[in-house]
Design a protein around this motif. Structure first.
Motif, PDB file in Angstrom:
ATOM      1  N   GLU A  65       0.830  -1.211   0.000  1.00 58.13           N
ATOM      2  CA  GLU A  65       0.000   0.000   0.000  1.00 58.13           C
ATOM      3  C   GLU A  65       0.860   1.256   0.000  1.00 58.13           C
ATOM      4  OE1 GLU A  65      -0.325  -2.472   2.204  1.00 58.13           O
ATOM      5  OE2 GLU A  65      -2.281  -3.342   1.756  1.00 58.13           O
ATOM      6  N   LEU A  66       1.950   1.240   0.766  1.00 56.78           N
ATOM      7  CA  LEU A  66       2.809   2.418   0.814  1.00 56.78           C
ATOM      8  C   LEU A  66       3.608   2.572  -0.472  1.00 56.78           C
ATOM      9  CD1 LEU A  66       4.092   2.358   4.494  1.00 56.78           C
ATOM     10  CD2 LEU A  66       2.259   3.710   3.494  1.00 56.78           C
ATOM     11  N   ALA A  67       4.047   1.464  -1.049  1.00 60.20           N
ATOM     12  CA  ALA A  67       4.759   1.530  -2.324  1.00 60.20           C
ATOM     13  C   ALA A  67       3.841   2.115  -3.399  1.00 60.20           C
ATOM     14  CB  ALA A  67       5.252   0.141  -2.727  1.00 60.20           C
ATOM     15  N   GLU A  68       2.585   1.710  -3.371  1.00 59.01           N
ATOM     16  CA  GLU A  68       1.603   2.222  -4.314  1.00 59.01           C
ATOM     17  C   GLU A  68       1.395   3.725  -4.128  1.00 59.01           C
ATOM     18  OE1 GLU A  68      -1.814  -0.650  -5.726  1.00 59.01           O
ATOM     19  OE2 GLU A  68      -2.314   0.373  -3.864  1.00 59.01           O
ATOM     20  N   ARG A  69       1.231   4.133  -2.882  1.00 60.57           N
ATOM     21  CA  ARG A  69       1.055   5.570  -2.609  1.00 60.57           C
ATOM     22  C   ARG A  69       2.295   6.365  -3.021  1.00 60.57           C
ATOM     23  NH1 ARG A  69      -2.332   6.760   2.871  1.00 60.57           N
ATOM     24  NH2 ARG A  69      -4.206   5.669   2.244  1.00 60.57           N
ATOM     25  N   ARG A  90      -0.705  11.217 -21.105  1.00 61.72           N
ATOM     26  CA  ARG A  90      -0.365   9.801 -20.871  1.00 61.72           C
ATOM     27  C   ARG A  90      -0.170   9.521 -19.384  1.00 61.72           C
ATOM     28  NH1 ARG A  90       2.692  10.284 -25.641  1.00 61.72           N
ATOM     29  NH2 ARG A  90       4.578  10.743 -24.467  1.00 61.72           N
ATOM     30  N   GLN A  91       0.528  10.418 -18.709  1.00 58.48           N
ATOM     31  CA  GLN A  91       0.791  10.216 -17.285  1.00 58.48           C
ATOM     32  C   GLN A  91      -0.484  10.366 -16.450  1.00 58.48           C
ATOM     33  OE1 GLN A  91       3.512   8.861 -16.210  1.00 58.48           O
ATOM     34  NE2 GLN A  91       4.369   8.958 -18.265  1.00 58.48           N
ATOM     35  N   MET A  92      -1.380  11.271 -16.850  1.00 57.42           N
ATOM     36  CA  MET A  92      -2.660  11.415 -16.145  1.00 57.42           C
ATOM     37  C   MET A  92      -3.477  10.130 -16.300  1.00 57.42           C
ATOM     38  SD  MET A  92      -3.227  14.301 -14.533  1.00 57.42           S
ATOM     39  CE  MET A  92      -4.926  14.799 -14.574  1.00 57.42           C
ATOM     40  N   GLN A  93      -3.456   9.532 -17.485  1.00 52.45           N
ATOM     41  CA  GLN A  93      -4.169   8.270 -17.697  1.00 52.45           C
ATOM     42  C   GLN A  93      -3.567   7.168 -16.824  1.00 52.45           C
ATOM     43  OE1 GLN A  93      -3.746   7.912 -21.946  1.00 52.45           O
ATOM     44  NE2 GLN A  93      -5.710   8.917 -22.348  1.00 52.45           N
ATOM     45  N   LYS A  94      -2.245   7.136 -16.764  1.00 51.36           N
ATOM     46  CA  LYS A  94      -1.568   6.146 -15.918  1.00 51.36           C
ATOM     47  C   LYS A  94      -1.937   6.363 -14.455  1.00 51.36           C
ATOM     48  CE  LYS A  94       3.000   4.343 -14.794  1.00 51.36           C
ATOM     49  NZ  LYS A  94       4.445   4.445 -15.023  1.00 51.36           N
ATOM     50  N   LEU A  95      -1.975   7.627 -14.033  1.00 51.40           N
ATOM     51  CA  LEU A  95      -2.329   7.947 -12.651  1.00 51.40           C
ATOM     52  C   LEU A  95      -3.761   7.510 -12.341  1.00 51.40           C
ATOM     53  CD1 LEU A  95      -1.572   9.314  -9.974  1.00 51.40           C
ATOM     54  CD2 LEU A  95      -2.367  11.465 -10.955  1.00 51.40           C
ATOM     55  N   ARG A  96      -4.693   7.820 -13.221  1.00 49.19           N
ATOM     56  CA  ARG A  96      -6.084   7.396 -13.020  1.00 49.19           C
ATOM     57  C   ARG A  96      -6.188   5.875 -12.936  1.00 49.19           C
ATOM     58  NH1 ARG A  96      -7.486  11.406 -17.267  1.00 49.19           N
ATOM     59  NH2 ARG A  96      -8.049  13.283 -16.128  1.00 49.19           N
ATOM     60  N   PHE A  97      -5.468   5.186 -13.807  1.00 45.08           N
ATOM     61  CA  PHE A  97      -5.471   3.725 -13.808  1.00 45.08           C
ATOM     62  C   PHE A  97      -4.917   3.173 -12.498  1.00 45.08           C
ATOM     63  CE2 PHE A  97      -3.299  -0.311 -14.760  1.00 45.08           C
ATOM     64  CZ  PHE A  97      -4.392  -1.064 -15.169  1.00 45.08           C
ATOM     65  N   MET A  98      -3.821   3.757 -12.011  1.00 44.81           N
ATOM     66  CA  MET A  98      -3.222   3.298 -10.753  1.00 44.81           C
ATOM     67  C   MET A  98      -4.165   3.509  -9.580  1.00 44.81           C
ATOM     68  SD  MET A  98       0.765   4.383 -11.045  1.00 44.81           S
ATOM     69  CE  MET A  98       1.141   3.679  -9.449  1.00 44.81           C
ATOM     70  N   ILE A  99      -4.830   4.656  -9.541  1.00 43.72           N
ATOM     71  CA  ILE A  99      -5.768   4.935  -8.450  1.00 43.72           C
ATOM     72  C   ILE A  99      -6.940   3.963  -8.511  1.00 43.72           C
ATOM     73  CG2 ILE A  99      -7.422   6.625  -7.562  1.00 43.72           C
ATOM     74  CD1 ILE A  99      -5.353   8.792  -8.318  1.00 43.72           C
ATOM     75  N   GLN A 100      -7.431   3.696  -9.710  1.00 43.14           N
ATOM     76  CA  GLN A 100      -8.533   2.753  -9.861  1.00 43.14           C
ATOM     77  C   GLN A 100      -8.110   1.353  -9.407  1.00 43.14           C
ATOM     78  OE1 GLN A 100     -11.490   3.804 -10.516  1.00 43.14           O
ATOM     79  NE2 GLN A 100     -12.407   1.798 -10.353  1.00 43.14           N
ATOM     80  N   GLN A 101      -6.917   0.920  -9.807  1.00 39.41           N
ATOM     81  CA  GLN A 101      -6.401  -0.383  -9.373  1.00 39.41           C
ATOM     82  C   GLN A 101      -6.280  -0.438  -7.857  1.00 39.41           C
ATOM     83  OE1 GLN A 101      -2.688  -1.006 -11.474  1.00 39.41           O
ATOM     84  NE2 GLN A 101      -3.602  -2.765 -12.504  1.00 39.41           N
ATOM     85  N   ALA A 102      -5.749   0.628  -7.261  1.00 39.36           N
ATOM     86  CA  ALA A 102      -5.582   0.674  -5.810  1.00 39.36           C
ATOM     87  C   ALA A 102      -6.933   0.531  -5.115  1.00 39.36           C
ATOM     88  CB  ALA A 102      -4.903   1.979  -5.397  1.00 39.36           C
ATOM     89  N   ARG A 103      -7.935   1.198  -5.628  1.00 43.13           N
ATOM     90  CA  ARG A 103      -9.276   1.099  -5.035  1.00 43.13           C
ATOM     91  C   ARG A 103      -9.813  -0.329  -5.128  1.00 43.13           C
ATOM     92  NH1 ARG A 103     -12.286   6.560  -7.133  1.00 43.13           N
ATOM     93  NH2 ARG A 103     -11.519   7.897  -5.472  1.00 43.13           N
ATOM     94  N   MET A 104      -9.617  -0.963  -6.265  1.00 39.56           N
ATOM     95  CA  MET A 104     -10.128  -2.324  -6.453  1.00 39.56           C
ATOM     96  C   MET A 104      -9.406  -3.310  -5.538  1.00 39.56           C
ATOM     97  SD  MET A 104     -10.740  -2.243 -10.608  1.00 39.56           S
ATOM     98  CE  MET A 104     -10.119  -3.860 -10.783  1.00 39.56           C
ATOM     99  N   ARG A 105      -8.085  -3.157  -5.384  1.00 39.55           N
ATOM    100  CA  ARG A 105      -7.306  -4.072  -4.549  1.00 39.55           C
ATOM    101  C   ARG A 105      -7.600  -3.904  -3.073  1.00 39.55           C
ATOM    102  NH1 ARG A 105      -3.152  -3.597  -8.198  1.00 39.55           N
ATOM    103  NH2 ARG A 105      -2.323  -1.756  -7.230  1.00 39.55           N
ATOM    104  N   ARG A 106      -8.009  -2.730  -2.679  1.00 44.20           N
ATOM    105  CA  ARG A 106      -8.143  -2.430  -1.256  1.00 44.20           C
ATOM    106  C   ARG A 106      -9.566  -2.501  -0.745  1.00 44.20           C
ATOM    107  NH1 ARG A 106      -4.538   2.462  -2.225  1.00 44.20           N
ATOM    108  NH2 ARG A 106      -2.485   1.551  -2.058  1.00 44.20           N
ATOM    109  N   GLN A 107     -10.380  -3.292  -1.329  1.00 47.25           N
ATOM    110  CA  GLN A 107     -11.764  -3.360  -0.872  1.00 47.25           C
ATOM    111  C   GLN A 107     -11.851  -3.785   0.591  1.00 47.25           C
ATOM    112  OE1 GLN A 107     -13.822  -5.859  -3.595  1.00 47.25           O
ATOM    113  NE2 GLN A 107     -13.868  -4.333  -5.204  1.00 47.25           N
TER     114      GLN A 107
END
Length: 135
Positions: A65-69, A90-107
Motif C-alpha cells: 500500500e505504501l509503495a503504491e502511494r 499519458r501520465q494522467m491516464q496512468k495515474l487514473r489507472f493506478m488509483i482505480q487499481q488501488a481502489r479495487m485491490r483495497r476493498q
C-alpha cells in the motif's frame, strides 16, 4: 498433555530460556540498556497486518500500500513538472489507472477514499495541476 495448548508449552520454554539468559547476565550489555524503549505507533495499521509490516520494514521493503502511494505521489510530482502536453495526458491516464487499481485491490484493506486525508491531498494537487495546464 495431549489436551495442552501447544502455544502455552512454547511460551513456557521461552520464559525458561529468558530466565536462564538473565541469570547468566546475557542481557546486561545490550545497546540502549537503561533507556526507555522507542515504541513505534502502528495504530494506523490494521492489527492483523502489523507483524507483516514489521517484517517487510526490517527487510527494507515497503508494504504494498505504501509503495503504491509512493508511486502515485511520484507521478503527481512528475505531472507538476511535465511541459509536454501529450506526455502529461499519458501520465494522467496512468495515474487514473493506478488509483482505480488501488481502489479495487483495497476493498478489504486501507483504501484511498474520500475520508482518507491522503485522498484529499492528492485530489487537491491534481485539481491545481489540471487548472494550471488548462489555461
Amino acid at each position: 498433555m495431549s489436551d495442552a495448548n501447544p502455544w502455552s508449552v512454547i511460551q513456557f520454554i521461552a520464559e525458561k530460556r529468558i530466565e536462564e539468559a538473565q541469570a547468566k547476565g546475557e542481557f546486561d550489555n545490550l545497546p540502549g540498556r537503561g533507556r526507555p524503549l522507542e515504541l513505534e505507533d502502528m495504530s494506523h495499521v490494521p492489527e492483523e497486518l502489523r507483524m507483516a509490516y514489521k517484517i517487510l520494514r526490517n527487510a527494507g521493503c515497503l508494504p504494498p500500500e505504501l509503495a503504491e502511494r509512493k508511486e502515485i505521489s511520484r507521478l503527481v510530482d512528475m505531472l507538476e513538472q511535465c511541459e509536454d502536453e501529450q506526455e502529461r495526458v499519458r501520465q494522467m491516464q496512468k495515474l487514473r489507472f493506478m488509483i482505480q487499481q488501488a481502489r479495487m485491490r483495497r476493498q478489504h484493506s486501507i483504501q484511498i477514499e474520500q475520508d482518507d486525508p491522503y485522498y484529499a491531498r492528492l485530489l487537491k494537487r491534481i485539481t491545481v495541476l489540471s487548472k494550471r495546464h488548462q489555461k
